[in-house]
Scaffold this active site. Structure first.
Site, PDB file in Angstrom:
ATOM      1  N   TYR A 313       0.740  -1.207   0.053  1.00 15.24           N
ATOM      2  CA  TYR A 313      -0.051  -0.162  -0.051  1.00 15.24           C
ATOM      3  C   TYR A 313       0.763   1.176   0.014  1.00 15.24           C
ATOM      4  O   TYR A 313       0.183   2.561   0.001  1.00 15.24           O
ATOM      5  CB  TYR A 313      -0.787  -0.092   1.167  1.00 15.24           C
ATOM      6  CG  TYR A 313      -1.506  -1.205   1.376  1.00 15.24           C
ATOM      7  CD1 TYR A 313      -2.847  -1.530   0.659  1.00 15.24           C
ATOM      8  CD2 TYR A 313      -1.284  -2.175   2.646  1.00 15.24           C
ATOM      9  CE1 TYR A 313      -3.645  -2.975   1.015  1.00 15.24           C
ATOM     10  CE2 TYR A 313      -2.365  -3.013   2.908  1.00 15.24           C
ATOM     11  CZ  TYR A 313      -3.135  -3.503   2.095  1.00 15.24           C
ATOM     12  OH  TYR A 313      -3.949  -4.554   2.291  1.00 15.24           O
ATOM     13  N   CYS A 340      14.284  -9.659  -3.968  1.00 11.45           N
ATOM     14  CA  CYS A 340      14.504  -9.232  -5.217  1.00 11.45           C
ATOM     15  C   CYS A 340      13.333  -8.457  -6.047  1.00 11.45           C
ATOM     16  O   CYS A 340      12.880  -9.165  -6.875  1.00 11.45           O
ATOM     17  CB  CYS A 340      15.231 -10.302  -6.023  1.00 11.45           C
ATOM     18  SG  CYS A 340      16.702 -10.993  -5.396  1.00 11.45           S
ATOM     19  N   GLU A 341      12.939  -7.632  -5.116  1.00  7.38           N
ATOM     20  CA  GLU A 341      11.679  -6.793  -5.650  1.00  7.38           C
ATOM     21  C   GLU A 341      12.138  -5.442  -5.342  1.00  7.38           C
ATOM     22  O   GLU A 341      12.511  -5.096  -4.141  1.00  7.38           O
ATOM     23  CB  GLU A 341      10.626  -7.049  -5.052  1.00  7.38           C
ATOM     24  CG  GLU A 341       9.920  -8.706  -5.467  1.00  7.38           C
ATOM     25  CD  GLU A 341       9.094  -8.427  -6.784  1.00  7.38           C
ATOM     26  OE1 GLU A 341       8.953  -7.219  -7.037  1.00  7.38           O
ATOM     27  OE2 GLU A 341       9.030  -9.510  -7.329  1.00  7.38           O
TER      28      GLU A 341
END
Ligand SMILES: *Cc1c(COP(=O)(O)O)cnc(C)c1O
Length: 421
Positions: A313, A340-341
């Site tokens: 959010y 890994c984001e």
């Protein structure tokens, strides 16, 4: 919001030792704070006959926390078989559990009726016929559609998948009555994390008006109205806390007027999760790396598998550094995990005091929808949970996940099928 001051006072002197004993990362919850908030809720609504809180289990589904809820006289709001299992294991009785599922499967219905059952809250009119059995006490979840605008968090009711429409609601109760129901409740949930009390009061009014309409058309009376969850907490230091006192006072007025017209009042149920436990938890992590590229990054030893709200959010969670006063700032930094984001960030361009590797950081307000929303993407494992008990001792209430837990679903009897057409 900065964590409640008395929580900070209780935790700060012992935090170093707790970290030494248990190792970071962990969520730690404050029993005294949770109980104080629970007692405050009860006291504020003490003028309302038959007020009851059903703690939304999904916010913090830990048995030790649920034990505290039962001890305070609260029931539970569940929406899955696993949550039902958890509550029954805690010793919750039929009247202590509201089952608010949606897109409900036959299997879930069957499970809901097991043992002594629960208070069944139906999310759609077609479920009246699909449910294998309709208990004496039945509730429907109402979706007002264009009659209400949801708040910024839950969105437009017209687009929401939840609930029975205004056009269907009277018929739904009629059908349930025809199948044997003789006690009725009415539920809705149109806001989430709402800190404007007026929204909540509107919800009470909307439900009482609808009770009146349905009662008039079908000649039934209502055992309870349930305004759902959604009582908000101030995550940001600039936000004002929800005015619970005004909600209780205005609800009292609405109930008194209802009583004058109808000679009775339904009970008032609320299914709050966030309001009860949200501010009373912090995620404690260690700084492990610092990186200066196009901006400054503080790397910590937890990631979004421990707390998803910022990533999902863009939610604000206040962060403080143990033993350091806020500022003078070293410039703005992103506080990041190792998934890994690129949205794996607990804070974006935040002003923090100078941080060194090894510093203990506290990410605030993780007591609801924190650990429970965690996941295992990228082989990331969820952290442990601790409880700071009222007597000042600290109890491990959930261990951290281990690689063996991750691999557990890969342990099974080989099974292959061939389809010969
Ligand atoms: C999520 C949920 C709640 C709890 O919401 P909070 O924001 O924690 O108050 C209550 N009722 C229902 C039906 C929910 O889906």
């Amino acid at each position: 919001m900065p964590m409640p001051q008395d929580f900070e006072k209780r935790l700060n002197p012992i935090l170093k030792y707790v970290v030494e004993e248990f190792d970071t990362p962990f969520h730690i919850y404050d029993e005294k704070g949770i109980r104080d908030t629970g007692r405050y809720l009860l006291k504020t609504f003490s003028d309302i006959l038959n007020f009851r809180e059903f703690f939304a289990v999904k916010a913090l589904p830990n048995p030790r926390i649920l034990e505290i809820m039962l001890d305070m006289g609260f029931g539970f709001d569940c929406s899955s078989i696993t949550e039902l299992l958890l509550c029954r294991r805690m010793g919750a009785k039929a009247n202590d559990i509201i089952f608010t599922s949606n897109n409900t499967s036959l299997e879930e219905f069957k499970f809901a009726f097991k043992n002594q059952g629960c208070i069944l809250n139906l999310d759609d009119i077609t479920l009246v016929d699909k449910a294998p059995y309709i208990p004496g006490l039945i509730c429907f979840r109402y979706n007002p559609g264009p009659r209400r605008t949801g708040n910024q968090f839950i969105g437009n009711p017209k687009e929401a998948k939840y609930g029975v429409s205004h056009e269907q609601i009277v018929h739904a109760y009629q059908m349930a009555r025809d199948r044997g129901a003789n006690q009725f409740g009415l539920h809705t949930m149109v806001v989430s994390n709402e800190i404007d009390h007026k929204y909540i009061i509107q919800t009470v009014k909307m439900l009482l008006d609808l009770v009146e309409e349905i009662s008039f058309k079908l000649g039934i009376i209502f055992k309870f109205i349930n305004i759902g969850g959604g009582l908000g907490i101030p995550y940001h230091p600039d936000e004002t806390p929800l005015d619970l006192i005004s909600i209780a006072a205005e609800t009292k007025n609405l109930f008194t007027a209802f009583n004058t017209r109808h000679g009775y009042v339904p009970a008032l149920y609320v299914e709050s999760g966030r309001y009860i436990t949200g501010p009373h938890g912090v995620l404690v992590v260690n700084a492990i790396n610092q990186k200066d590229t196009y901006r400054k990054f503080i790397g910590v030893n937890a990631c979004m598998s421990s707390l998803m709200r910022p990533a999902i959010y863009g939610a604000y969670h206040h962060i403080t550094v143990h033993g350091k006063k806020p500022g003078p700032s070293d410039g703005l930094a992103d506080v990041v995990g190792s998934l890994c984001e690129n949205n794996d960030k607990f804070a974006i361009q935040r002003s923090l005091p100078p941080i060194e590797d090894g510093d203990i950081l506290m990410i605030h307000d993780t007591g609801a929808h924190g650990h429970s929303v965690g996941f295992n993407y990228n082989g990331r494992l969820r952290p442990k949970e601790l409880l700071l008990r009222e007597d000042g001792s600290v109890e491990l209430i959930r261990r951290e996940e281990l690689p063996a837990d991750y691999f557990a679903t890969l342990n099974f009897e080989p099974s292959v099928m061939a389809v010969n057409l």
